[in-house]
Design a protein around this motif. Sequence first.
Motif, PDB file in Angstrom:
ATOM      1  N   ILE A   1       3.374 -65.478  16.268  1.00  0.00           N
ATOM      2  CA  ILE A   1       2.481 -66.610  16.042  1.00  0.00           C
ATOM      3  C   ILE A   1       2.905 -67.229  14.713  1.00  0.00           C
ATOM      4  N   PRO A   2       3.374 -68.469  14.700  1.00  0.00           N
ATOM      5  CA  PRO A   2       3.991 -69.010  13.491  1.00  0.00           C
ATOM      6  C   PRO A   2       3.014 -69.137  12.325  1.00  0.00           C
ATOM      7  N   GLU A   3       3.554 -68.975  11.132  1.00  0.00           N
ATOM      8  CA  GLU A   3       2.743 -69.129   9.929  1.00  0.00           C
ATOM      9  C   GLU A   3       2.296 -70.577   9.731  1.00  0.00           C
ATOM     10  N   ALA A   4       3.058 -71.497  10.281  1.00  0.00           N
ATOM     11  CA  ALA A   4       2.733 -72.923  10.233  1.00  0.00           C
ATOM     12  C   ALA A   4       3.402 -73.576  11.431  1.00  0.00           C
ATOM     13  N   PRO A   5       2.892 -74.726  11.892  1.00  0.00           N
ATOM     14  CA  PRO A   5       3.459 -75.357  13.079  1.00  0.00           C
ATOM     15  C   PRO A   5       4.951 -75.642  12.946  1.00  0.00           C
ATOM     16  N   HIS A   6       5.703 -75.230  13.971  1.00  0.00           N
ATOM     17  CA  HIS A   6       7.138 -75.529  14.053  1.00  0.00           C
ATOM     18  C   HIS A   6       7.895 -75.089  12.806  1.00  0.00           C
ATOM     19  N   SER A   7       7.460 -74.016  12.179  1.00  0.00           N
ATOM     20  CA  SER A   7       8.078 -73.588  10.928  1.00  0.00           C
ATOM     21  C   SER A   7       9.217 -72.603  11.135  1.00  0.00           C
ATOM     22  N   GLY A   8       9.291 -71.979  12.319  1.00  0.00           N
ATOM     23  CA  GLY A   8      10.271 -70.928  12.527  1.00  0.00           C
ATOM     24  C   GLY A   8       9.903 -69.623  11.870  1.00  0.00           C
TER      25      GLY A   8
ATOM     26  N   SER B   1      -6.703 -64.513  10.818  1.00  0.00           N
ATOM     27  CA  SER B   1      -5.270 -64.314  10.987  1.00  0.00           C
ATOM     28  C   SER B   1      -4.627 -64.222   9.604  1.00  0.00           C
ATOM     29  N   GLU B   2      -3.317 -64.339   9.576  1.00  0.00           N
ATOM     30  CA  GLU B   2      -2.586 -64.226   8.315  1.00  0.00           C
ATOM     31  C   GLU B   2      -2.743 -65.467   7.440  1.00  0.00           C
ATOM     32  N   ASP B   3      -2.671 -66.647   8.050  1.00  0.00           N
ATOM     33  CA  ASP B   3      -2.556 -67.885   7.291  1.00  0.00           C
ATOM     34  C   ASP B   3      -3.622 -68.894   7.708  1.00  0.00           C
ATOM     35  N   LEU B   4      -3.747 -69.950   6.898  1.00  0.00           N
ATOM     36  CA  LEU B   4      -4.746 -70.992   7.163  1.00  0.00           C
ATOM     37  C   LEU B   4      -4.248 -72.312   6.612  1.00  0.00           C
ATOM     38  N   ASP B   5      -4.411 -73.358   7.398  1.00  0.00           N
ATOM     39  CA  ASP B   5      -4.068 -74.701   6.943  1.00  0.00           C
ATOM     40  C   ASP B   5      -5.172 -75.188   6.015  1.00  0.00           C
ATOM     41  N   PRO B   6      -4.887 -75.404   4.731  1.00  0.00           N
ATOM     42  CA  PRO B   6      -5.959 -75.770   3.798  1.00  0.00           C
ATOM     43  C   PRO B   6      -6.569 -77.137   4.066  1.00  0.00           C
ATOM     44  N   ASP B   7      -5.875 -77.989   4.816  1.00  0.00           N
ATOM     45  CA  ASP B   7      -6.419 -79.312   5.129  1.00  0.00           C
ATOM     46  C   ASP B   7      -7.327 -79.280   6.358  1.00  0.00           C
ATOM     47  N   SER B   8      -6.865 -78.660   7.442  1.00  0.00           N
ATOM     48  CA  SER B   8      -7.638 -78.653   8.682  1.00  0.00           C
ATOM     49  C   SER B   8      -8.530 -77.425   8.836  1.00  0.00           C
ATOM     50  N   GLY B   9      -8.235 -76.361   8.100  1.00  0.00           N
ATOM     51  CA  GLY B   9      -8.970 -75.117   8.255  1.00  0.00           C
ATOM     52  C   GLY B   9      -8.519 -74.287   9.443  1.00  0.00           C
ATOM     53  N   GLU B  10      -7.475 -74.727  10.156  1.00  0.00           N
ATOM     54  CA  GLU B  10      -7.026 -73.994  11.338  1.00  0.00           C
ATOM     55  C   GLU B  10      -6.290 -72.715  10.949  1.00  0.00           C
ATOM     56  N   LEU B  11      -6.541 -71.650  11.711  1.00  0.00           N
ATOM     57  CA  LEU B  11      -5.880 -70.371  11.484  1.00  0.00           C
ATOM     58  C   LEU B  11      -4.479 -70.375  12.086  1.00  0.00           C
ATOM     59  N   TRP B  12      -3.530 -69.779  11.359  1.00  0.00           N
ATOM     60  CA  TRP B  12      -2.160 -69.627  11.818  1.00  0.00           C
ATOM     61  C   TRP B  12      -1.678 -68.232  11.463  1.00  0.00           C
ATOM     62  N   GLY B  13      -0.568 -67.828  12.052  1.00  0.00           N
ATOM     63  CA  GLY B  13       0.019 -66.536  11.748  1.00  0.00           C
ATOM     64  C   GLY B  13      -0.532 -65.436  12.634  1.00  0.00           C
TER      65      GLY B  13
END
Length: 594
Positions: free
Chosen positions: A248-255, A556-568
């Motif tokens: 599950i990527p740490e950020a969208p399309h980040s690899g 999860s591991e990460d969070l988008d500080p602008d949208s609040g969406e969970l990533w990682g």
Amino acid sequence: MSDLDLAVIGNCAFAALLDRSARIVWSCLPRFDGDPVFCALLDNHHGAERGFWDVELQDFSHAEQRYRRNSAVVETVLYDRSGNAVEIIDFAPRFKQFDRTFRPPVFVRRIRPFAGAPRVRFRLRPACGYGSGTPEVTRGSNHIRFVMPAMTLRLTTDAPPTYILEETAHVLEQPVTMVLGPDESLTEPVAEIGRRFFEKTDAYWREWTRFLALPFEWQDAVIRAAITLKLCSFEETGAVIAALTTSIPEAPHSGRNWDYRFCWLRDSFFVVHALNRLGATRTMESYLSYITNIVVESGGGPLQPVFGIALETRLDEREEPGLAGYRGMGPVRVGNDAYTQVQNDGYGAVVLATAQSFFDRRLSRPGDEAFFQRLERLGQKAVELWNVPDAGMWELRTRQQVHTFSAVMCWAACDRLARIAERLGLDSRVAYWRHYAGEIREETLRRAWNSEMGSFVACFEGQEIDASLLLLPELGFLPADDPRFLGTLACAERYLRSGDHVFRYAAPDDFGEPETAFNVCTFWYIDALAAVGRTEEARELFERMLAARNHLGLLSEDLDPDSGELWGNFPQTYSMVGLINSALRLSRPWEEAF
């Protein structure tokens, strides 16, 4: 579209993730690092037409979902537009039986009409080969078998097997039980097994939580975090995995897609430490057994940072083309080449994780002089390697530097060994380890300090900061009111904080500049605020972090500080550890409540 509004069920042998409508979208069998029988979370090239298990309510309107109080049992109610509803109870059996813990690789689903006459269809579509294969299906009078290369699963049910095989929509008139597990016959009616397993499993978790040393405030959040950490332990060996998922990527399309279904020594220390603070010592005792094997096997040689859950030392990384990835954001990786890295903080992580065993009288197998002597081998490596370049705790893949956190953890190894030696009455070893602890500390304070920035920095003689520096007081390296730490905290606020959230670091790495905040770093920042006396500010930020959890209280591991969406990867044990530690630090004492 997939998201991380997921629930976790499990029993410390395997686990599964369910979405808001009780669709099982991820589960690896026969253990956490196995082939995902349910893999829809990572999609596939067939539009996620397989790799899931759901109860599809016709004319679906909305769902309600919750954990049962103080339990790992999930209840979901699906409603249609006419008010008809179906209730789904999901769990993995776990309870005491014959003086041991019964935790088979079995899913149990209990489904019943909740309101009106709901019309449903059951869709059970396991996959194999990381999404590239489909099991062979055979049926019996009351069961369905799914034959895969590595294993065979059997669904036993009192629902009509034809309705399941043909996915026939029908009115649910009476309760249904489904038990999916090894290809073994049940010895009693499936409904009775479902009822008994449910009652015993629910009672087990309620009893387990009764003995947690909870803070006065935020108890529900801490209980949920503690149960989640427990579900991420592989009880058979004592390993603690970093997360239940891969890629599950740490950020969208980040690899930045990595497999976290393994046991990192660093992460495990934080997990064990948090559970210890809650009084859940059995996980530490199991982990001690796991660590003892690693220490003995290392024989004083280099210590790799991550191991398989059954002590595997090779975790060769590969990509699996049968899965397109989370929201199609591949690649999907299996294995983790971090096992080949040099990460010198691991020596301190092992010593810190095991130190309590020498002081805690509750433990059935306390640390002794023989185990101390084994730990000394790791301490000797810490002395040799504290100022040697490594990949650091953030596992940079293309460069090595002398990382401050690694040096501090090597200091911690020596410092704790001195304390253990004192406990054991080994005066000469006390002096030995205090000498090296002092030497490492003095040089680290000199070389990790940047006077122009007025802050400690991530690497010796460097000019960048990272969030691990917020742990210096927590590790006992220097007091929180030290002007040098206050300067470091101010620098972290300036360069790493974005709104309510904190990044690991701001400098570009192997994949460019980080795009998402690292949730445990935000908790480290909250703890640092509290340690320097900014308690009300810390409490307010902690409340906002609680609001950032998903609908069932998981992170999860990460969070988008602008949208609040969970990533990682999810659920991230690091994140749940941070929540527990911050709650324990910030809560008002019980005495003030009465």
